[in-house]
Scaffold this motif. Structure first.
Motif, PDB file in Angstrom:
ATOM      1  N   LYS A   1       0.834  -1.208   0.000  1.00 30.68           N
ATOM      2  CA  LYS A   1       0.000   0.000   0.000  1.00 30.68           C
ATOM      3  C   LYS A   1       0.868   1.257   0.000  1.00 30.68           C
ATOM      4  CE  LYS A   1      -4.035  -1.948   2.396  1.00 30.68           C
ATOM      5  NZ  LYS A   1      -4.855  -1.885   3.637  1.00 30.68           N
ATOM      6  N   LEU A   2       1.937   1.219   0.765  1.00 31.46           N
ATOM      7  CA  LEU A   2       2.826   2.377   0.829  1.00 31.46           C
ATOM      8  C   LEU A   2       3.470   2.628  -0.537  1.00 31.46           C
ATOM      9  CD1 LEU A   2       3.957   4.552   2.682  1.00 31.46           C
ATOM     10  CD2 LEU A   2       5.847   2.990   3.243  1.00 31.46           C
ATOM     11  N   TYR A   3       3.799   1.541  -1.241  1.00 30.64           N
ATOM     12  CA  TYR A   3       4.335   1.702  -2.595  1.00 30.64           C
ATOM     13  C   TYR A   3       3.302   2.367  -3.508  1.00 30.64           C
ATOM     14  CZ  TYR A   3       5.239   0.764  -7.426  1.00 30.64           C
ATOM     15  OH  TYR A   3       5.380   0.945  -8.778  1.00 30.64           O
ATOM     16  N   VAL A   4       2.051   1.926  -3.425  1.00 33.62           N
ATOM     17  CA  VAL A   4       0.997   2.527  -4.245  1.00 33.62           C
ATOM     18  C   VAL A   4       0.889   4.017  -3.952  1.00 33.62           C
ATOM     19  CG1 VAL A   4      -1.479   2.586  -4.722  1.00 33.62           C
ATOM     20  CG2 VAL A   4      -0.308   0.385  -4.496  1.00 33.62           C
ATOM     21  N   HIS A   5       0.909   4.364  -2.676  1.00 32.79           N
ATOM     22  CA  HIS A   5       0.847   5.772  -2.296  1.00 32.79           C
ATOM     23  C   HIS A   5       2.027   6.529  -2.899  1.00 32.79           C
ATOM     24  CE1 HIS A   5       0.913   9.405   0.192  1.00 32.79           C
ATOM     25  NE2 HIS A   5      -0.360   9.139   0.520  1.00 32.79           N
ATOM     26  N   PHE A   6       3.208   5.941  -2.836  1.00 32.38           N
ATOM     27  CA  PHE A   6       4.441   6.572  -3.335  1.00 32.38           C
ATOM     28  C   PHE A   6       4.363   6.813  -4.839  1.00 32.38           C
ATOM     29  CE2 PHE A   6       9.076   6.135  -4.479  1.00 32.38           C
ATOM     30  CZ  PHE A   6       9.514   7.288  -3.839  1.00 32.38           C
ATOM     31  N   ILE A   7       3.905   5.818  -5.596  1.00 30.62           N
ATOM     32  CA  ILE A   7       3.889   5.946  -7.054  1.00 30.62           C
ATOM     33  C   ILE A   7       2.800   6.908  -7.507  1.00 30.62           C
ATOM     34  CG2 ILE A   7       2.257   4.104  -7.719  1.00 30.62           C
ATOM     35  CD1 ILE A   7       5.724   4.768  -9.294  1.00 30.62           C
ATOM     36  N   MET A   8       1.839   7.201  -6.645  1.00 28.64           N
ATOM     37  CA  MET A   8       0.781   8.150  -6.987  1.00 28.64           C
ATOM     38  C   MET A   8       1.149   9.585  -6.625  1.00 28.64           C
ATOM     39  SD  MET A   8      -1.336   6.318  -8.589  1.00 28.64           S
ATOM     40  CE  MET A   8      -2.417   7.714  -8.930  1.00 28.64           C
ATOM     41  N   THR A   9       2.392   9.807  -6.224  1.00 33.09           N
ATOM     42  CA  THR A   9       2.881  11.156  -5.937  1.00 33.09           C
ATOM     43  C   THR A   9       4.018  11.484  -6.899  1.00 33.09           C
ATOM     44  OG1 THR A   9       4.565  10.442  -4.345  1.00 33.09           O
ATOM     45  CG2 THR A   9       2.332  10.850  -3.497  1.00 33.09           C
ATOM     46  N   GLU A  10       4.335  12.763  -7.021  1.00 34.25           N
ATOM     47  CA  GLU A  10       5.426  13.158  -7.919  1.00 34.25           C
ATOM     48  C   GLU A  10       6.754  12.546  -7.491  1.00 34.25           C
ATOM     49  OE1 GLU A  10       7.728  17.161  -9.598  1.00 34.25           O
ATOM     50  OE2 GLU A  10       5.847  17.359  -8.491  1.00 34.25           O
ATOM     51  N   GLU A  11       6.962  12.438  -6.199  1.00 31.26           N
ATOM     52  CA  GLU A  11       8.213  11.902  -5.680  1.00 31.26           C
ATOM     53  C   GLU A  11       8.476  10.490  -6.181  1.00 31.26           C
ATOM     54  OE1 GLU A  11      10.545  11.699  -1.365  1.00 31.26           O
ATOM     55  OE2 GLU A  11       8.376  12.007  -1.454  1.00 31.26           O
ATOM     56  N   GLY A  12       7.415   9.706  -6.356  1.00 26.30           N
ATOM     57  CA  GLY A  12       7.582   8.340  -6.840  1.00 26.30           C
ATOM     58  C   GLY A  12       7.490   8.224  -8.346  1.00 26.30           C
ATOM     59  N   VAL A  13       6.479   8.858  -8.942  1.00 22.48           N
ATOM     60  CA  VAL A  13       6.214   8.658 -10.365  1.00 22.48           C
ATOM     61  C   VAL A  13       7.211   9.391 -11.249  1.00 22.48           C
ATOM     62  CG1 VAL A  13       4.672  10.611 -10.841  1.00 22.48           C
ATOM     63  CG2 VAL A  13       4.275   8.395 -11.976  1.00 22.48           C
ATOM     64  N   LYS A  14       7.949  10.351 -10.717  1.00 16.75           N
ATOM     65  CA  LYS A  14       8.896  11.093 -11.550  1.00 16.75           C
ATOM     66  C   LYS A  14       9.933  10.181 -12.190  1.00 16.75           C
ATOM     67  CE  LYS A  14      12.129  12.407  -7.828  1.00 16.75           C
ATOM     68  NZ  LYS A  14      12.697  13.558  -7.076  1.00 16.75           N
ATOM     69  N   HIS A  15      10.191   9.051 -11.579  1.00 17.16           N
ATOM     70  CA  HIS A  15      11.158   8.107 -12.139  1.00 17.16           C
ATOM     71  C   HIS A  15      10.580   7.333 -13.323  1.00 17.16           C
ATOM     72  CE1 HIS A  15      13.635   8.953  -8.628  1.00 17.16           C
ATOM     73  NE2 HIS A  15      12.554   8.762  -7.892  1.00 17.16           N
ATOM     74  N   GLU A  16       9.243   7.311 -13.428  1.00 14.08           N
ATOM     75  CA  GLU A  16       8.572   6.634 -14.536  1.00 14.08           C
ATOM     76  C   GLU A  16       8.259   7.596 -15.685  1.00 14.08           C
ATOM     77  OE1 GLU A  16       7.275   3.470 -15.042  1.00 14.08           O
ATOM     78  OE2 GLU A  16       7.458   2.452 -13.110  1.00 14.08           O
ATOM     79  N   ILE A  17       8.133   8.882 -15.381  1.00 21.94           N
ATOM     80  CA  ILE A  17       7.746   9.845 -16.423  1.00 21.94           C
ATOM     81  C   ILE A  17       8.864  10.844 -16.707  1.00 21.94           C
ATOM     82  CG2 ILE A  17       5.285   9.606 -15.923  1.00 21.94           C
ATOM     83  CD1 ILE A  17       5.389  12.281 -14.460  1.00 21.94           C
ATOM     84  N   GLY A  18      10.084  10.462 -16.350  1.00 24.77           N
ATOM     85  CA  GLY A  18      11.217  11.355 -16.536  1.00 24.77           C
ATOM     86  C   GLY A  18      11.543  11.661 -17.984  1.00 24.77           C
TER      87      GLY A  18
END
Length: 389
Positions: A319-336
């Protein structure tokens, strides 16, 4: 051998997806397949993020599968932020789904969460069969459009037609998708084999569902006359002609990028590849860009969803991972290198070369058609196979 395993896995998934939807009969006896409604997403109304972090730390680790190697950078950032060991594994979606199904059946789950480019697998099989579940962070629901919450859209990426800017300094030599069906471009389109790439197959089925008018208009623009076809639609006619023009098929976007944009390239080719490969311009000195202005689209966008394994041994860390990827801090590595977060408050980080208008330039996947993509996949696969030869 790898391609054979992909095809077998996708065929098994397609059959299972079709089997999970009930059929009724029309007056003429033709079966009509209808989708079972998805279970509602799990939502902790009183989510306490600090408490979730504490619970996740007690679990100690989390394993996440993703079709992109970017997951490794996400894992590093997650581990650094929370002190929880995260392992990110790059795995094609069909193989990930197959592994999750087997682990679920054996009650021996190792994958805690996964990112899926193939939404049809989620809505047609994994969620209805209880293998995976959607969890939406309650504190972010106001930032995620309701239509993107079930399944949970983490981000959108794109596959585009690209060219070598050094070899074609005046712009992309292809101006219309129908150009790729002409003899002058025979053997000069480089793309992943659709039989092993679910997103491309979904693109084909979605074109047939809501892209025919655009294709017909593009044909009229190029040839000055209306399209005449014996196929079921303009989409199938375009697929047939493109496949018959013998595109070069590869197993990876990296191979496509190398064939199109490498410094050693001397032959003008068009690549149908992920925008993530534009990183090679900086990393490897490649010269490649999107075919800006190509009619009626320069490529297609596709959704990437995130879900948690129903029997995860580290549910709080998942769940914490899901929360992380739904924020800029997490998803920026996927949409860089380009892409759009499923969280409306996260703005695009970069503009891929030749793709200044994400909304207008791309053909967009309709999430309402995900189950239909899965059910029609075998038909379009067989059609491609016959026409590519």
């Amino acid at each position: 051998m790898r391609r054979t395993r992909k095809i077998i896995s996708m065929a098994l998934l397609a059959l299972a997806a079709a089997a999970c939807a009930p059929s009724t009969a029309t007056g003429d006896g033709a079966p009509v397949t209808t989708a079972k409604p998805l279970p509602g997403p799990s939502l902790d109304a009183n989510l306490d993020l600090d408490a979730l972090v504490t619970a996740a730390k007690k679990e100690g680790s989390v394993l996440v599968y993703d079709s992109s190697g970017d997951i490794e950078e996400v894992a590093k950032a997650f581990t650094k932020k929370y002190g929880i060991t995260m392992e990110g594994v790059k795995s094609d979606t069909p193989q990930t789904a197959e592994k999750m199904i087997r682990e679920h059946a054996a009650d021996n789950v190792t994958i805690d969460a996964a990112m899926y480019e193939d939404g049809g697998v989620l809505v047609g099989q994994l969620i209805p069969q209880g293998v995976a579940q959607t969890w939406v962070p309650a504190d972010l629901t106001g930032q995620i459009p309701a239509e993107n919450q079930n399944p949970l859209l983490a981000l959108s990426k794109a596959t585009v037609f690209a060219y070598n800017t050094k070899l074609s300094p005046e712009g992309c030599p292809v101006k219309n998708v129908w150009d790729l069906t002409e003899p002058e471009w025979a053997g000069k389109l480089v793309m992943q084999d659709p039989l092993g790439k679910p997103t491309v197959l979904s693109f084909f089925t979605q074109l047939d569902a809501h892209g025919n008018q655009a294709l017909e208009q593009a044909y009229q623009t190029k040839y000055g006359k209306a399209l005449q076809t014996g196929e079921k639609s303009a989409a199938y006619e375009w697929i047939k002609r493109m496949a018959g023009n013998k595109p070069v098929l590869t197993g990876s976007d990296e191979d496509i990028s190398g064939a199109v944009g490498a410094p050693s390239a001397t032959d003008k080719k068009i690549g149908f590849m992920s925008i993530s490969k534009f990183r090679n311009n900086e990393d490897k000195g490649y010269t490649q860009a999107t075919c800006e202005g190509m009619a009626p689209f320069v490529g297609f966008s596709y959704p990437k969803y995130v879900a948690i394994a129903a029997k995860s041994k580290h549910p709080n860390a998942a769940k914490l991972y899901v929360h992380f990827i739904m924020t800029e801090e997490g998803v920026k590595h996927e949409i860089g290198e380009g892409g759009i977060s499923g969280n409306d408050t996260v703005k695009p980080l970069v503009t891929p070369p030749g793709l200044p208008d994400w909304k207008a330039q791309l053909f967009h996947t309709d999430p309402k058609g995900l189950l239909g993509d899965m059910q029609n996949r075998q038909t379009v696969s067989d059609f491609w196979r016959v026409n590519h030869g």
